[in-house]
Design a protein around this motif. Structure first.
Motif, PDB file in Angstrom:
ATOM      1  N   ARG A  21     143.952  37.889  -8.655  1.00 46.32           N
ATOM      2  CA  ARG A  21     143.268  38.877  -9.302  1.00 46.32           C
ATOM      3  C   ARG A  21     142.488  39.553  -8.435  1.00 46.32           C
ATOM      4  O   ARG A  21     142.422  39.147  -7.194  1.00 46.32           O
ATOM      5  CB  ARG A  21     142.540  38.368 -10.421  1.00 46.32           C
ATOM      6  CG  ARG A  21     141.265  37.585  -9.810  1.00 46.32           C
ATOM      7  CD  ARG A  21     140.045  37.724 -11.041  1.00 46.32           C
ATOM      8  NE  ARG A  21     139.072  36.501 -10.650  1.00 46.32           N
ATOM      9  CZ  ARG A  21     138.119  36.689  -9.660  1.00 46.32           C
ATOM     10  NH1 ARG A  21     138.109  37.870  -8.887  1.00 46.32           N
ATOM     11  NH2 ARG A  21     137.191  35.656  -9.467  1.00 46.32           N
ATOM     12  N   GLN A 119     141.584  27.787 -11.867  1.00 49.17           N
ATOM     13  CA  GLN A 119     140.322  27.674 -11.635  1.00 49.17           C
ATOM     14  C   GLN A 119     139.530  28.463 -12.463  1.00 49.17           C
ATOM     15  O   GLN A 119     140.077  29.695 -12.973  1.00 49.17           O
ATOM     16  CB  GLN A 119     139.569  27.524 -10.173  1.00 49.17           C
ATOM     17  CG  GLN A 119     139.319  28.971  -9.791  1.00 49.17           C
ATOM     18  CD  GLN A 119     138.320  29.299  -8.426  1.00 49.17           C
ATOM     19  OE1 GLN A 119     138.990  29.484  -7.517  1.00 49.17           O
ATOM     20  NE2 GLN A 119     137.355  28.850  -8.467  1.00 49.17           N
ATOM     21  N   THR A 120     138.361  28.217 -12.787  1.00 42.77           N
ATOM     22  CA  THR A 120     137.570  29.003 -13.782  1.00 42.77           C
ATOM     23  C   THR A 120     137.270  30.374 -13.072  1.00 42.77           C
ATOM     24  O   THR A 120     136.960  30.552 -11.845  1.00 42.77           O
ATOM     25  CB  THR A 120     136.269  28.385 -14.265  1.00 42.77           C
ATOM     26  OG1 THR A 120     135.403  29.239 -15.040  1.00 42.77           O
ATOM     27  CG2 THR A 120     135.353  28.162 -12.877  1.00 42.77           C
ATOM     28  N   SER A 121     137.298  31.489 -13.991  1.00 43.83           N
ATOM     29  CA  SER A 121     137.152  32.844 -13.579  1.00 43.83           C
ATOM     30  C   SER A 121     138.246  33.481 -12.843  1.00 43.83           C
ATOM     31  O   SER A 121     137.941  34.431 -12.036  1.00 43.83           O
ATOM     32  CB  SER A 121     135.974  32.993 -12.844  1.00 43.83           C
ATOM     33  OG  SER A 121     135.703  34.198 -12.472  1.00 43.83           O
ATOM     34  N   GLY A 123     141.198  34.459 -14.137  1.00 42.38           N
ATOM     35  CA  GLY A 123     142.037  35.624 -14.790  1.00 42.38           C
ATOM     36  C   GLY A 123     142.880  35.075 -15.881  1.00 42.38           C
ATOM     37  O   GLY A 123     143.773  35.669 -16.186  1.00 42.38           O
ATOM     38  N   LYS A 124     142.748  33.766 -16.303  1.00 42.00           N
ATOM     39  CA  LYS A 124     143.761  33.310 -17.185  1.00 42.00           C
ATOM     40  C   LYS A 124     143.596  33.794 -18.557  1.00 42.00           C
ATOM     41  O   LYS A 124     144.799  34.415 -19.105  1.00 42.00           O
ATOM     42  CB  LYS A 124     143.501  31.885 -17.353  1.00 42.00           C
ATOM     43  CG  LYS A 124     143.529  31.118 -16.181  1.00 42.00           C
ATOM     44  CD  LYS A 124     143.451  29.316 -16.400  1.00 42.00           C
ATOM     45  CE  LYS A 124     141.825  29.089 -16.793  1.00 42.00           C
ATOM     46  NZ  LYS A 124     140.801  29.534 -15.554  1.00 42.00           N
ATOM     47  N   THR A 125     142.536  34.024 -18.871  1.00 45.00           N
ATOM     48  CA  THR A 125     142.414  34.619 -20.289  1.00 45.00           C
ATOM     49  C   THR A 125     142.863  36.108 -20.286  1.00 45.00           C
ATOM     50  O   THR A 125     143.400  36.697 -21.184  1.00 45.00           O
ATOM     51  CB  THR A 125     140.992  34.454 -21.023  1.00 45.00           C
ATOM     52  OG1 THR A 125     140.467  33.284 -20.880  1.00 45.00           O
ATOM     53  CG2 THR A 125     140.842  34.954 -22.428  1.00 45.00           C
ATOM     54  N   GLN A 247     132.032  35.013 -19.242  1.00 47.66           N
ATOM     55  CA  GLN A 247     132.690  34.598 -20.630  1.00 47.66           C
ATOM     56  C   GLN A 247     133.532  33.446 -20.325  1.00 47.66           C
ATOM     57  O   GLN A 247     134.948  33.991 -20.309  1.00 47.66           O
ATOM     58  CB  GLN A 247     133.250  35.737 -21.448  1.00 47.66           C
ATOM     59  CG  GLN A 247     133.096  35.390 -23.029  1.00 47.66           C
ATOM     60  CD  GLN A 247     133.672  36.126 -23.787  1.00 47.66           C
ATOM     61  OE1 GLN A 247     134.178  37.208 -23.258  1.00 47.66           O
ATOM     62  NE2 GLN A 247     133.604  36.077 -25.199  1.00 47.66           N
ATOM     63  N   SER A 248     133.438  32.201 -19.905  1.00 46.96           N
ATOM     64  CA  SER A 248     134.029  31.233 -19.513  1.00 46.96           C
ATOM     65  C   SER A 248     134.828  30.456 -20.899  1.00 46.96           C
ATOM     66  O   SER A 248     133.846  30.202 -21.697  1.00 46.96           O
ATOM     67  CB  SER A 248     133.353  30.303 -18.571  1.00 46.96           C
ATOM     68  OG  SER A 248     134.372  29.264 -18.085  1.00 46.96           O
ATOM     69  N   GLY A 372     139.218  26.567 -17.468  1.00 42.19           N
ATOM     70  CA  GLY A 372     139.714  26.547 -15.760  1.00 42.19           C
ATOM     71  C   GLY A 372     139.135  25.137 -15.546  1.00 42.19           C
ATOM     72  O   GLY A 372     138.206  24.526 -15.522  1.00 42.19           O
TER      73      GLY A 372
END
Ligand SMILES: Nc1ncnc2c1ncn2[C@@H]1O[C@H](COP(=O)(O)OP(=O)(O)OP(=O)(O)O)[C@@H](O)[C@H]1O
Length: 918
Positions: A21, A119-121, A123-125, A247-248, A372
């Motif tokens: 990302r 990992q968190t943040s 860009g999965k969502t 917004q995790s 994440g």
């Protein structure tokens, strides 16, 4: 990313795409500036290099990344995947190259799964759902993620297929949305009227199929309806703000689409009688097969989990089962290889005509947005967040273990049965089919570009790399028509009962097909075969009995004859010679008959087996029928409950209406407090508007400050460039200065000379001034004399007038004589004055000449030095003195003196002319 060729039962690897990302605003604020550098770079369309060398704080308390399998020499690590998408990749480009090929497979009837991991943040969502669900999914420039674009594409492909195949193809799509939060399965579409979420249970049926019990599946006819479901589910899904993501997602979420297709397999149009959607929605019932699920995979006899995880599909599209209702599990048996052969078109039982069949194909598409992977310290988790984090991590750990077990190339090579720990978490349990099972699976590994996250990035890459080794075996999930239709099953039960009765009574089997001619022929054949078998059995039995009796008789006769012969050996031998072959022949006949008998017995046993099988099926069907009845009963009770609820709702509404009425009456009295409340509300709204404006303002300021930081950086760069240019200039100037210094030396000597000359000229000027001063004094003196002369002249004039009046003019008068003398003196004085004035004017002219020369000499020197300064880019100093050092006062004095002299000259001349006239 096209999966491997479409043969059913083919083995296919899990595909892995990597997405890097771009840096985000959150990165700019949450990551220290010195760690914001990019640590991962796409070096080709399939490989990336990671520079995880620097000691980012993430390495504290974490496992330091070890060299990857394909690590290059040095500190950089290189990883290879099926696809690598750099930060600039658009949502549309990612969708087209990763998800689009899977959609075709899904519509063909294969299960598909897309998993977003990272990992968190990372860009999965953003990748799975994206932003702006109301935008146009075909627009390549918007931020819509894979799910909305896939849904639109699925609907388009289904509509095209429908247009192409007309009545020979029908479809139905259903959506469901589930989240795993703290190891609880929660149905995101299943909230009841009160808004309470319903929990989903994982069950396993007798055949080992996983059942998601209690999950609501909603029929969808348009992509807008799917977007509504996604919006609803997403609004309920647990998200929270962490230090790393505003917004995790705090849960793993699986959005699933189920496509149920009904295909007519024959050439030409389907017969009207066997249409899958007859009026009333009932399925045709011309099939009488012992098992419902057909499996055309390459591994005969292996079981395939139900694509709907054990839940039966909708019996028919128009059936009375309420939309989205939870259903009882069904477990449909499988065909054995030989039986499948006999049922295949052209098999032993095929009636040989070209008539096709209706088959149901069910396929599932899972879109998985994992929570994440995170380091609790990094996300600054506390309290409830810690529990969530631990649960998320343990789910991901279990997934990692499953991936490791499935993706271990050594184990895969040795073909040893490996234990796969699917049961370690709910996540792995739900994804069992997608990992090492019956699905085309794509993993999208998402990573952050920042050096701050380099260790997590390496871990993600390793995880994804292992997933590439997983092999799935994909099969199309086809079911024959009618097995989910209660009425059809009831009909089948009745028919089978009749068949059984007929068989037991040794009569004919009742027709089980809908074609009376075909079934009559088949039954006649079977009846004839049975009768034939029975006849030949009876024949054989009679023959066997006859032969046995004859043999016994012969043996008895032989014994009698032996006794009668009295033991005569020779006679006996002769007798045995005669009777032996007969006996042998008898024995042969007997053994042949026995063999035939055993064959007949086997045939009978087979028939009995068939009967038993039918009885077992019948029992199964009866059981299923009982379950269905129970289900119908349950539905009925639900309907009753609903009716009751409706009644109570009506009562409640009535009650409410009453309340509204009384409230209206009360409202007049409470209007004052209402207006107070309204005022309060408007104040709150104002405050809210103000704060949102303030926030917007802050955001704008932030954006501006970012812009200004950017522009400052640019100007710093520009200034540095300019500095460089200046430095070059300075060097040039220095060289010129040296040149100037050399020139300066020459000028200085020139200047000295000129200054000497100026001094000389100034001395001369001084002398002239003194001379001028003396002349001025002389002129003053003469002025006094002129005054005296004028006064004397006046007196003389007065005296002469008096004398003219009193006496006759006498030239010898002493007064006249005095006057004449005075006039002469006056004339002489005037002459003197005019000569002095001329001298004075000359002196002034000389002074002016000298001043001009001096001016010229100094101007020359200054002009040269100014030009030199200008040549070297310097501004000459401002002149504070008059030209060439002669002050303007001195010039003024000189001019005044000249003018005064001229005036005095004229005055003197005037006197002279007056006195002469007189
Ligand atoms: N490719 C991208 N282009 C632009 N912005 C992106 C991209 N990927 C992610 N982002 C932004 O990065 C932020 C984090 O992304 P997202 O919420 O999707 O991460 P996540 O991996 O789902 O995080 P979590 O696991 O914490 O839920 C969001 O603000 C998102 O808009």
């Amino acid at each position: 990313m096209a999966p491997s060729p479409s043969s059913s039962g083919a083995t296919t690897s899990v595909q892995v795409a990597l997405r890097i990302r771009p840096p985000t605003n959150q990165d700019a604020t949450s990551i220290p500036a010195r760690f914001q550098r990019t640590a991962i770079n796409a070096i080709s369309s399939t490989s990336v290099s990671v520079d995880a060398t620097s000691s980012t704080p993430s390495s504290v308390g974490s496992s330091t990344a070890t060299a990857a399998p394909s690590a290059s020499a040095g500190k950089k690590q290189v990883f290879t995947f099926d696809q690598v998408h750099p930060p600039a990749a658009t949502q549309h480009a990612l969708f087209t190259s990763t998800a689009l090929p899977l959609i075709s497979r899904f519509v063909e009837g294969f299960n598909c799964t897309i998993l977003a991991y990272g990992q968190t943040s990372s860009g999965k969502t953003f990748t799975m759902t994206g932003i702006d669900l109301d935008a146009d999914p075909t627009d390549p420039s918007n931020g819509m993620g894979i799910i909305p674009r896939a849904v639109a594409s699925i609907f388009t492909q289904c509509r095209e297929l429908k247009e192409e195949r007309g009545n020979a193809w029908n479809y139905n799509l259903k959506g469901s949305f589930i989240e795993i939060y703290n190891e609880d399965l929660i149905d995101l579409l299943g909230s009841d009227d009160s808004g309470a979420k319903t929990n989903v249970q994982i069950r396993e049926d007798k055949q080992g199929h996983i059942i998601w019990e209690g999950l609501r599946e909603v029929n969808v006819n348009h992509s807008n309806e799917v977007m509504t479901l996604i919006r609803k589910g997403t609004s309920i899904r647990r998200t929270n703000e962490t230090d790393m993501n505003a917004q995790s997602s705090r849960s793993h979420a699986i959005f699933s689409l189920t496509l149920i297709q009904k295909k007519y397999t024959g050439s030409g149009l389907p017969p009207r009688s066997s249409s899958p959607l007859p009026p009333g929605g009932r399925s045709p019932s011309r099939l009488a097969r012992p098992s419902s699920t057909m499996h055309y995979g390459n591994s005969p006899g292996t079981r395939v989990s139900s694509p709907t995880f054990g839940r039966p599909g909708t019996p028919s599209f128009g059936s009375g089962i309420p939309r989205g209702g939870a259903r009882p599990a069904s477990s449909l048996g499988m065909l054995t290889a030989d039986r499948r052969q006999s049922l295949a078109p052209g098999g032993a039982q095929s009636n040989g005509d070209d008539q096709g069949e209706w088959v149901t194909v069910v396929s599932k598409f899972h879109f998985v947005d994992l929570a994440g992977s995170e380091r609790l310290k990094r996300t600054a988790a506390a309290g409830e967040r810690i529990k969530e984090g631990i649960s998320i991590n343990s789910g991901l750990l279990a997934l990692g273990n499953v991936i490791s077990a499935l993706g271990d190339p050594a184990k895969a090579k040795s073909h040893t049965a490996t234990y796969i720990p699917y049961r370690d978490s709910k996540l792995t349990r739900l994804l069992q089919d997608s990992l090492g099972g019956n699905a085309h699976t794509l993993m999208i590994a998402c990573v952050s570009p920042a050096e701050w996250n380099a260790n997590e990035t390496v871990n993600t890459l390793k995880y994804a790399n292992r997933a590439r080794n997983i092999k799935n075996r994909v099969t199309m999930n086809e079911k024959e028509e009618g097995w989910d239709d209660v009425e059809w099953l009831q009909g089948m039960v009745t028919r089978l009962r009749k068949d059984l009765k007929g068989l037991k009574e040794g009569g004919t089997i009742a027709s089980t097909t809908s074609d009376p001619e075909v079934s009559a022929v088949a039954h006649q054949k079977v009846t004839a075969q049975m009768a034939e078998l029975r006849n030949s059995y009876e024949d054989m039995r009679t023959k066997y009995v006859e032969r046995t009796e004859e043999l016994t008789r012969l043996r008895r006769e032989l014994a009698d004859k032996q006794r009668a012969s009295g033991g005569a050996i020779g006679g006996t031998a002769k007798y045995e010679e005669i009777v032996g072959p007969v006996i042998e022949e008898y024995e042969k006949t007997i053994s042949a008959m026995e063999a035939e008998l055993s064959l007949n017995r086997a045939a009978l046993r087979h028939t009995n087996d068939m009967v038993d099988e039918k009885e077992a099926e019948l029992a199964q069907l009866a059981e299923r029928h009982a379950t269905t009845e129970m289900y119908v009963e349950e539905l009925r009770s639900r309907v009753t409950k609903l009716a009751e609820r409706e009644a109570s709702t009506e009562a409640y509404i009535h009650d409410l209406e009453e309340k509204v009425k009384s409230f209206n009456e009360d409202s007049l009295s409470s209007s004052g407090s209402i207006s107070d409340l309204k005022r309060e509300l408007s104040k709150v709204k104002d405050a809210e508007t103000h704060s949102s404006q303030y926030i917007a303002d802050l955001e704008t300021r932030l954006a501006k400050s970012e812009e200004s930081v950017l522009s400052l950086q640019q100007s710093v760069e520009r200034l540095e460039e300019e500095c460089e240019v200046r430095r070059a200039d300075v060097r040039t100037l220095q060289s010129r200065l040296e040149q100037m210094q050399q020139d300066g030396e020459g000028w200085r000597s020139d200047l000295d000379e000129r200054e000497k000359k100026i001094t000389r000229m100034e001395a001369e000027l001084k002398e002239r001034e003194e001379a001028l001063k003396a002349t001025a004094e002389t002129r003053d003196r003469l002025g006094v004399i002129v005054n005296d002369v004028s006064a004397a002249r006046k007196n003389l004039e007065v005296a002469s007038i008096n004398s003219e009046v009193s006496s006759v003019h006498e030239p010898d008068d002493p007064t006249e004589l005095q006057l004449v003398a005075l006039q002469q003196t006056h004339t002489a004085t005037l002459a003197d004055l005019s000569s002095v004035s001329a001298k004075y004017r000359d002196a002034l002219r000389e002074i002016a000449d000298l001043a001009a020369q001096l001016h010229e000499a100094k101007g020359h020197v200054q002009g040269r030095s100014r030009r030199t300064l200008e040549q070297h880019g310097q501004t000459p100093p401002l002149q504070t003195r008059g030209v060439n050092g002669i002050s303007s006062r001195e010039i003024c004095i000189a001019i005044c003196i000249a003018l005064t002299g001229a005036v005095l000259g004229q005055v003197a001349q005037g006197f002279y002319l007056q006195s002469r006239d007189k």
